[in-house]
Write a protein that holds these residues in place. Sequence first.
Motif, PDB file in Angstrom:
ATOM      1  N   PRO A   1      15.732  17.494   3.087  1.00 26.62           N
ATOM      2  CA  PRO A   1      14.315  16.861   2.665  1.00 26.62           C
ATOM      3  C   PRO A   1      13.987  17.285   1.502  1.00 26.62           C
ATOM      4  CG  PRO A   1      14.584  17.967   4.790  1.00 26.62           C
ATOM      5  CD  PRO A   1      15.946  18.092   4.016  1.00 26.62           C
ATOM      6  N   GLY A   2      13.328  16.501   0.649  1.00 26.25           N
ATOM      7  CA  GLY A   2      12.673  16.667  -0.669  1.00 26.25           C
ATOM      8  C   GLY A   2      13.536  16.325  -1.716  1.00 26.25           C
ATOM      9  N   GLU A   3      14.841  16.080  -1.556  1.00 29.60           N
ATOM     10  CA  GLU A   3      15.623  15.932  -2.581  1.00 29.60           C
ATOM     11  C   GLU A   3      16.229  14.585  -2.843  1.00 29.60           C
ATOM     12  OE1 GLU A   3      19.084  18.977  -2.593  1.00 29.60           O
ATOM     13  OE2 GLU A   3      17.856  20.329  -2.042  1.00 29.60           O
ATOM     14  N   MET A   4      15.620  13.548  -2.236  1.00 29.27           N
ATOM     15  CA  MET A   4      16.064  12.180  -2.563  1.00 29.27           C
ATOM     16  C   MET A   4      15.849  11.789  -3.843  1.00 29.27           C
ATOM     17  SD  MET A   4      17.127   9.747  -0.602  1.00 29.27           S
ATOM     18  CE  MET A   4      16.783   9.501   1.125  1.00 29.27           C
ATOM     19  N   GLY A   5      14.902  11.936  -4.478  1.00 32.28           N
ATOM     20  CA  GLY A   5      14.618  11.812  -5.794  1.00 32.28           C
ATOM     21  C   GLY A   5      16.046  12.168  -6.825  1.00 32.28           C
TER      22      GLY A   5
ATOM     23  N   GLY B   1      16.292   5.894 -12.166  1.00 31.48           N
ATOM     24  CA  GLY B   1      16.549   4.379 -12.045  1.00 31.48           C
ATOM     25  C   GLY B   1      17.946   4.158 -11.452  1.00 31.48           C
ATOM     26  N   GLY B   2      18.171   5.212 -10.555  1.00 32.06           N
ATOM     27  CA  GLY B   2      19.325   5.195  -9.581  1.00 32.06           C
ATOM     28  C   GLY B   2      20.667   5.576 -10.387  1.00 32.06           C
ATOM     29  N   GLU B   3      20.589   6.218 -11.500  1.00 31.89           N
ATOM     30  CA  GLU B   3      21.723   6.518 -12.272  1.00 31.89           C
ATOM     31  C   GLU B   3      22.754   7.290 -11.527  1.00 31.89           C
ATOM     32  OE1 GLU B   3      21.185   9.053 -15.505  1.00 31.89           O
ATOM     33  OE2 GLU B   3      19.401   9.763 -14.570  1.00 31.89           O
ATOM     34  N   TYR B   4      22.373   8.167 -10.530  1.00 29.45           N
ATOM     35  CA  TYR B   4      23.279   9.100  -9.821  1.00 29.45           C
ATOM     36  C   TYR B   4      24.179   8.291  -8.674  1.00 29.45           C
ATOM     37  CZ  TYR B   4      21.300  13.167 -12.136  1.00 29.45           C
ATOM     38  OH  TYR B   4      20.843  13.929 -13.126  1.00 29.45           O
ATOM     39  N   VAL B   5      23.186   7.659  -7.903  1.00 28.88           N
ATOM     40  CA  VAL B   5      23.904   6.541  -7.038  1.00 28.88           C
ATOM     41  C   VAL B   5      24.941   5.738  -7.606  1.00 28.88           C
ATOM     42  CG1 VAL B   5      23.350   5.051  -5.311  1.00 28.88           C
ATOM     43  CG2 VAL B   5      21.757   6.792  -5.349  1.00 28.88           C
ATOM     44  N   ALA B   6      24.427   5.114  -8.713  1.00 30.35           N
ATOM     45  CA  ALA B   6      25.473   4.022  -9.374  1.00 30.35           C
ATOM     46  C   ALA B   6      26.606   4.735  -9.788  1.00 30.35           C
ATOM     47  CB  ALA B   6      24.785   3.455 -10.457  1.00 30.35           C
ATOM     48  N   ALA B   7      26.549   6.204 -10.487  1.00 30.20           N
ATOM     49  CA  ALA B   7      27.847   6.957 -11.057  1.00 30.20           C
ATOM     50  C   ALA B   7      28.749   7.005  -9.640  1.00 30.20           C
ATOM     51  CB  ALA B   7      27.312   7.983 -11.556  1.00 30.20           C
TER      52      ALA B   7
END
Length: 141
Positions: free
Chosen positions: A42-46, A52-58
């Motif tokens: 919790p609290g770490e979603m950002g 801009g979604g860079e970590y998810v994309a990586a």
Amino acid sequence: MTVRLSDEALQLVSLFEETTDATVRDCVIDEEFDRIIFLVKPGEMGQAIGSGGEYVAAVEAEIGKPIKLVEDADTAADFVANALAPAAVYNVTISENDDRMAYVEVAQEDRGVAIGADGRNIEAARTLAQRHYDIDGIELT
């Protein structure tokens, strides 16, 4: 409840945490929909998503599969609501009968979002709710 992760899931958690600096509490390798589901502290979603979604994309590029992120919560009702995001959830009621069920009130215009293409969003919510809160099923009302 204690969740045990496979070696593959542990490797994915390590990669995700190294890339994002977010804490992962669970990882589900969803073979039915060919994706990885990460449960984030919790609290770490950002932090998990990145600008801009860079970590998810990586991480998606590294593993070659799409990722679904769910934010953990302290209560079963909040957990189910988070698992169905970004659908607008008005209320979650957890039955305490033999079969623990979550009855979820969702905005009519967001039912499709809560269910997802081919049922992928609600199935992810059901899987995680079972693993973490011993909820046998989720029904939209």
